[in-house]
Write a protein that holds these residues in place. Structure first.
Motif, PDB file in Angstrom:
ATOM      1  N   GLY A 258       0.949  -1.204  -0.606  1.00  0.00           N
ATOM      2  CA  GLY A 258       0.321  -0.178   0.296  1.00  0.00           C
ATOM      3  C   GLY A 258       1.061   1.169   0.119  1.00  0.00           C
ATOM      4  N   ILE A 259      -0.131   2.406  -0.672  1.00  0.00           N
ATOM      5  CA  ILE A 259       1.120   3.692  -0.831  1.00  0.00           C
ATOM      6  C   ILE A 259       1.656   3.949   1.190  1.00  0.00           C
ATOM      7  CG2 ILE A 259       0.709   5.902  -1.247  1.00  0.00           C
ATOM      8  CD1 ILE A 259       1.884   4.278  -3.700  1.00  0.00           C
ATOM      9  N   SER A 260       0.413   3.962   1.944  1.00  0.00           N
ATOM     10  CA  SER A 260       0.854   3.933   2.715  1.00  0.00           C
ATOM     11  C   SER A 260       1.947   3.570   3.484  1.00  0.00           C
ATOM     12  CB  SER A 260      -0.301   3.821   4.242  1.00  0.00           C
ATOM     13  OG  SER A 260      -0.670   2.855   4.308  1.00  0.00           O
ATOM     14  N   GLU A 261       2.202   2.180   3.541  1.00  0.00           N
ATOM     15  CA  GLU A 261       3.093   1.258   4.094  1.00  0.00           C
ATOM     16  C   GLU A 261       4.609   1.773   3.143  1.00  0.00           C
ATOM     17  OE1 GLU A 261       2.740  -3.516   3.456  1.00  0.00           O
ATOM     18  OE2 GLU A 261       1.506  -2.756   2.394  1.00  0.00           O
ATOM     19  N   LEU A 262       4.328   1.709   2.350  1.00  0.00           N
ATOM     20  CA  LEU A 262       5.224   2.695   1.624  1.00  0.00           C
ATOM     21  C   LEU A 262       6.399   4.047   1.971  1.00  0.00           C
ATOM     22  CD1 LEU A 262       7.519   2.109  -1.286  1.00  0.00           C
ATOM     23  CD2 LEU A 262       6.142   3.843  -2.431  1.00  0.00           C
ATOM     24  N   ALA A 263       4.942   4.621   2.353  1.00  0.00           N
ATOM     25  CA  ALA A 263       5.406   5.663   2.866  1.00  0.00           C
ATOM     26  C   ALA A 263       5.939   5.179   4.597  1.00  0.00           C
ATOM     27  CB  ALA A 263       4.514   7.024   3.203  1.00  0.00           C
ATOM     28  N   THR A 264       6.060   4.604   5.529  1.00  0.00           N
ATOM     29  CA  THR A 264       6.354   3.846   6.001  1.00  0.00           C
ATOM     30  C   THR A 264       7.895   3.717   6.713  1.00  0.00           C
ATOM     31  OG1 THR A 264       3.871   3.899   6.980  1.00  0.00           O
ATOM     32  CG2 THR A 264       5.851   3.154   8.049  1.00  0.00           C
ATOM     33  N   ILE A 265       7.837   2.987   5.361  1.00  0.00           N
ATOM     34  CA  ILE A 265       8.908   2.036   5.169  1.00  0.00           C
ATOM     35  C   ILE A 265      10.481   3.296   4.624  1.00  0.00           C
ATOM     36  CG2 ILE A 265      10.441   0.725   3.366  1.00  0.00           C
ATOM     37  CD1 ILE A 265       8.211  -0.851   3.164  1.00  0.00           C
ATOM     38  N   ILE A 266       9.493   4.145   3.728  1.00  0.00           N
ATOM     39  CA  ILE A 266      10.980   5.457   2.861  1.00  0.00           C
ATOM     40  C   ILE A 266      11.404   6.261   4.285  1.00  0.00           C
ATOM     41  CG2 ILE A 266      11.016   7.437   1.927  1.00  0.00           C
ATOM     42  CD1 ILE A 266       9.462   6.118  -0.243  1.00  0.00           C
ATOM     43  N   ALA A 267      10.043   6.657   4.904  1.00  0.00           N
ATOM     44  CA  ALA A 267      10.164   7.397   6.673  1.00  0.00           C
ATOM     45  C   ALA A 267      11.766   6.927   7.287  1.00  0.00           C
ATOM     46  CB  ALA A 267       9.446   7.838   7.119  1.00  0.00           C
ATOM     47  N   VAL A 269      14.001   4.405   6.209  1.00  0.00           N
ATOM     48  CA  VAL A 269      14.717   4.083   5.649  1.00  0.00           C
ATOM     49  C   VAL A 269      15.535   5.921   5.524  1.00  0.00           C
ATOM     50  CG1 VAL A 269      15.367   5.055   3.016  1.00  0.00           C
ATOM     51  CG2 VAL A 269      14.626   2.841   3.449  1.00  0.00           C
ATOM     52  N   ILE A 270      14.699   6.951   5.205  1.00  0.00           N
ATOM     53  CA  ILE A 270      14.625   8.163   5.357  1.00  0.00           C
ATOM     54  C   ILE A 270      15.925   8.683   7.362  1.00  0.00           C
ATOM     55  CG2 ILE A 270      14.647  10.637   5.673  1.00  0.00           C
ATOM     56  CD1 ILE A 270      13.654   9.928   2.945  1.00  0.00           C
ATOM     57  N   GLY A 271      14.601   8.233   8.185  1.00  0.00           N
ATOM     58  CA  GLY A 271      14.952   8.314   9.299  1.00  0.00           C
ATOM     59  C   GLY A 271      14.164   9.323  10.606  1.00  0.00           C
ATOM     60  N   PHE A 272      13.150   9.217   9.274  1.00  0.00           N
ATOM     61  CA  PHE A 272      12.276  10.439   9.807  1.00  0.00           C
ATOM     62  C   PHE A 272      11.393  10.082  10.453  1.00  0.00           C
ATOM     63  CE2 PHE A 272       8.504  13.198   8.893  1.00  0.00           C
ATOM     64  CZ  PHE A 272       9.037  14.168   9.662  1.00  0.00           C
ATOM     65  N   GLU A 273      10.951  10.612  12.441  1.00  0.00           N
ATOM     66  CA  GLU A 273       9.090  10.249  12.915  1.00  0.00           C
ATOM     67  C   GLU A 273       8.747  10.440  12.896  1.00  0.00           C
ATOM     68  OE1 GLU A 273      11.549   9.375  16.237  1.00  0.00           O
ATOM     69  OE2 GLU A 273      12.924   7.712  15.359  1.00  0.00           O
ATOM     70  N   GLY A 274       8.219  12.275  12.173  1.00  0.00           N
ATOM     71  CA  GLY A 274       6.950  12.582  12.380  1.00  0.00           C
ATOM     72  C   GLY A 274       5.502  11.783  11.632  1.00  0.00           C
ATOM     73  N   LYS A 275       4.854  12.902  11.262  1.00  0.00           N
ATOM     74  CA  LYS A 275       3.136  11.695  11.306  1.00  0.00           C
ATOM     75  C   LYS A 275       3.090  11.776   9.491  1.00  0.00           C
ATOM     76  CE  LYS A 275      -1.275  13.239  11.922  1.00  0.00           C
ATOM     77  NZ  LYS A 275      -1.972  14.260  11.764  1.00  0.00           N
ATOM     78  N   ILE A 276       1.859  11.019   8.689  1.00  0.00           N
ATOM     79  CA  ILE A 276       1.697  10.423   7.599  1.00  0.00           C
ATOM     80  C   ILE A 276       0.670  11.642   6.988  1.00  0.00           C
ATOM     81  CG2 ILE A 276       1.723   9.389   5.324  1.00  0.00           C
ATOM     82  CD1 ILE A 276       3.146   6.986   6.655  1.00  0.00           C
ATOM     83  N   VAL A 277       0.569  12.364   6.694  1.00  0.00           N
ATOM     84  CA  VAL A 277      -0.649  13.339   6.363  1.00  0.00           C
ATOM     85  C   VAL A 277      -0.904  13.288   4.783  1.00  0.00           C
ATOM     86  CG1 VAL A 277      -1.607  15.706   5.662  1.00  0.00           C
ATOM     87  CG2 VAL A 277      -0.274  15.071   7.602  1.00  0.00           C
ATOM     88  N   TYR A 278      -2.259  12.612   4.378  1.00  0.00           N
ATOM     89  CA  TYR A 278      -2.910  12.323   3.315  1.00  0.00           C
ATOM     90  C   TYR A 278      -3.227  13.722   2.375  1.00  0.00           C
ATOM     91  CZ  TYR A 278      -1.396   8.067   4.690  1.00  0.00           C
ATOM     92  OH  TYR A 278      -0.446   6.448   5.069  1.00  0.00           O
ATOM     93  N   ASP A 279      -2.846  14.100   1.377  1.00  0.00           N
ATOM     94  CA  ASP A 279      -3.739  15.047   0.468  1.00  0.00           C
ATOM     95  C   ASP A 279      -4.955  14.489  -0.804  1.00  0.00           C
ATOM     96  OD1 ASP A 279      -4.129  16.640  -1.434  1.00  0.00           O
ATOM     97  OD2 ASP A 279      -2.215  17.635  -2.066  1.00  0.00           O
ATOM     98  N   GLU A 307      13.481  -4.985  -1.124  1.00  0.00           N
ATOM     99  CA  GLU A 307      12.691  -3.601  -1.239  1.00  0.00           C
ATOM    100  C   GLU A 307      13.582  -2.369  -0.240  1.00  0.00           C
ATOM    101  OE1 GLU A 307       8.673  -3.502  -0.142  1.00  0.00           O
ATOM    102  OE2 GLU A 307       8.747  -3.934  -2.699  1.00  0.00           O
ATOM    103  N   LYS A 308      13.665  -2.834   0.978  1.00  0.00           N
ATOM    104  CA  LYS A 308      14.601  -1.759   2.022  1.00  0.00           C
ATOM    105  C   LYS A 308      15.874  -1.863   1.714  1.00  0.00           C
ATOM    106  CE  LYS A 308      11.958  -2.226   6.152  1.00  0.00           C
ATOM    107  NZ  LYS A 308      11.252  -4.293   6.357  1.00  0.00           N
ATOM    108  N   ALA A 309      16.144  -2.587   0.586  1.00  0.00           N
ATOM    109  CA  ALA A 309      17.495  -2.405   0.691  1.00  0.00           C
ATOM    110  C   ALA A 309      17.896  -1.344  -0.422  1.00  0.00           C
ATOM    111  CB  ALA A 309      18.115  -3.303   0.145  1.00  0.00           C
ATOM    112  N   GLY A 310      16.895  -1.940  -1.616  1.00  0.00           N
ATOM    113  CA  GLY A 310      16.487  -0.608  -2.803  1.00  0.00           C
ATOM    114  C   GLY A 310      16.182   0.273  -1.927  1.00  0.00           C
ATOM    115  N   LEU A 311      15.938   1.116  -1.305  1.00  0.00           N
ATOM    116  CA  LEU A 311      14.850   1.927  -0.948  1.00  0.00           C
ATOM    117  C   LEU A 311      15.908   3.237  -0.668  1.00  0.00           C
ATOM    118  CD1 LEU A 311      11.569   1.398   0.324  1.00  0.00           C
ATOM    119  CD2 LEU A 311      12.206   2.915  -1.780  1.00  0.00           C
ATOM    120  N   ARG A 312      17.120   2.064   0.259  1.00  0.00           N
ATOM    121  CA  ARG A 312      17.844   2.762   1.248  1.00  0.00           C
ATOM    122  C   ARG A 312      19.060   3.369  -0.445  1.00  0.00           C
ATOM    123  NH1 ARG A 312      18.126  -0.852   5.343  1.00  0.00           N
ATOM    124  NH2 ARG A 312      19.563  -2.110   4.374  1.00  0.00           N
ATOM    125  N   SER A 313      19.203   2.366  -1.149  1.00  0.00           N
ATOM    126  CA  SER A 313      19.903   2.409  -2.328  1.00  0.00           C
ATOM    127  C   SER A 313      19.767   4.054  -2.729  1.00  0.00           C
ATOM    128  CB  SER A 313      20.604   1.668  -3.252  1.00  0.00           C
ATOM    129  OG  SER A 313      19.951   1.069  -4.467  1.00  0.00           O
TER     130      SER A 313
END
Ligand code: GDP
Length: 332
Positions: A258-267, A269-279, A307-313
């Motif tokens: 899901g796009i929401s899961e993807l956003a969580t994984i990317i956050a 990987v980046i080390g961002f702990e904030g909230k996801i807001v949907y537009d 996936e996670k290794a790919g997103l990290r790269s």
């Protein structure tokens, strides 16, 4: 003409890239540059043309270049591409440019007797309500998603053009359909990028800007299957060398998220702990488009990048781009 047809129908299989003249169209883009990278040790003679050297929409120039340079194998990657917003706002540009580019390259390949051509299509060519996972046979069986229809029609025309040249002239032209691609060299434009690059950039900006949230387009419920570009480059080379009997191959990793899961994984990987807001003023597009990749699996190919290794790269590549002013200007 008769001579050209004979050349086209007398092509054998490709056993190796060594010594071959290989044209990779669109080699400066994310996928094209991945294909170039993958050729580091093949002993092939790569033919690479920048847009300034050869405008692929110019029929006469493309044919003249092909007649002079005589490519033997073609990875036809070059196309006008963009994410859901770019496609929804620039449909004429996407359809026109891609129809012209494909016609020029595919017809040129026939005219100069290219041994084999692999054309990159897109998962948006399948009907929006196709049965999941989507098999190659679902092509042209139902309506397309409105957000991406012009681009999809262009890519369908490319697949059908390859098929028509196969049927009429015996050309060894094969199309591949990847899922959503990501990886080094992605387009990080704020409006025109695809989902991974778009979320990656906004999450990074939220982190460095000290914000408490980052925005994800749509409502987060659509599902997308991702593939690292290096895996697609690998698959395209695999098909070029394999005794591929079909004219169309899905090339996916066989799971979606899901796009929401993807956003969580990317956050993460980046080390961002904030909230996801949907537009939700932004388009969701097709709800799911998981590919059935059993046809290419049966040839013996499978993806290698998790996936996670790919997103990290991909994130490392983005950070690397930010280090030079030219690259910063390029990502907009
Ligand atoms: P698509 O698979 O052809 O629709 O292409 P995209 O890579 O543009 O993915 C679009 C999906 O991701 C839609 O469901 C969007 O709502 C969602 N999405 C969420 N955030 C973004 C973003 O920042 N950019 C893009 N392009 N899509 C986003």
């Amino acid at each position: 003409m008769a001579e050209t047809n004979m050349m086209a129908s007398s092509k054998g299989s490709v056993n190796s890239f060594a010594g071959k003249k290989v044209w990779i169209t669109g080699h400066k883009g994310m996928l094209g540059s991945a294909v170039v990278r993958s050729f580091a040790n093949e002993g092939a003679k790569l033919l690479l043309t920048s847009h300034a050297e050869l405008d692929l929409t110019d029929q006469a120039a493309v044919l003249a270049w092909m007649e002079e340079n005589r490519p033997e194998l073609i990875f036809h990657v070059g196309a006008k591409v963009g994410g859901i917003h770019a496609n929804a706002t620039l449909p004429a540009d996407f359809l026109r440019d891609n129809l012209m580019i494909q016609s020029n390259v595919i017809n040129g390949a026939h005219r100069v007797g290219v041994q084999k051509l692999v054309f990159v299509a897109s998962n948006c060519t399948y009907p929006t309500k196709a049965q999941q996972p989507i098999s190659e046979d679902a092509l042209l069986t139902g309506p397309l998603d409105d957000s991406i229809r012009a681009y999809a029609v262009g890519k369908i025309a490319g697949i059908e053009l390859c098929r028509a040249y196969r049927k009429q002239y015996g050309c060894n032209f094969i199309s591949v359909i990847p899922p959503n691609l990501y990886g080094p060299g992605d387009n990080y434009h704020p409006q025109h990028s695809h989902v991974v690059a778009g979320i990656l950039r906004r999450t990074h900006e939220a982190k460095v800007g000290g914000k408490s949230e980052f925005v994800v387009w749509g409502d987060g419920t659509p599902r997308r299957e991702l593939l690292h570009v290096d895996d697609l480059a690998d698959a395209m080379k695999y098909i070029m060398l394999a005794p591929a009997t079909h004219d169309l191959y899905n090339v996916g990793c066989s799971h979606d998220l899901g796009i929401s899961e993807l956003a969580t994984i990317i956050a993460k990987v980046i080390g961002f702990e904030g909230k996801i807001v949907y537009d939700t003023s932004k388009l969701n597009g097709t709800m799911c488009k998981l590919l059935d990749s059993s046809r290419i699996r049966s040839l013996g190919w499978k993806p290698k990048i998790e996936e996670k290794a790919g997103l990290r790269s991909a994130y490392e590549d983005f950070l690397h781009l930010l280090q030079t002013p030219e690259a910063r200007a390029r990502i907009g």
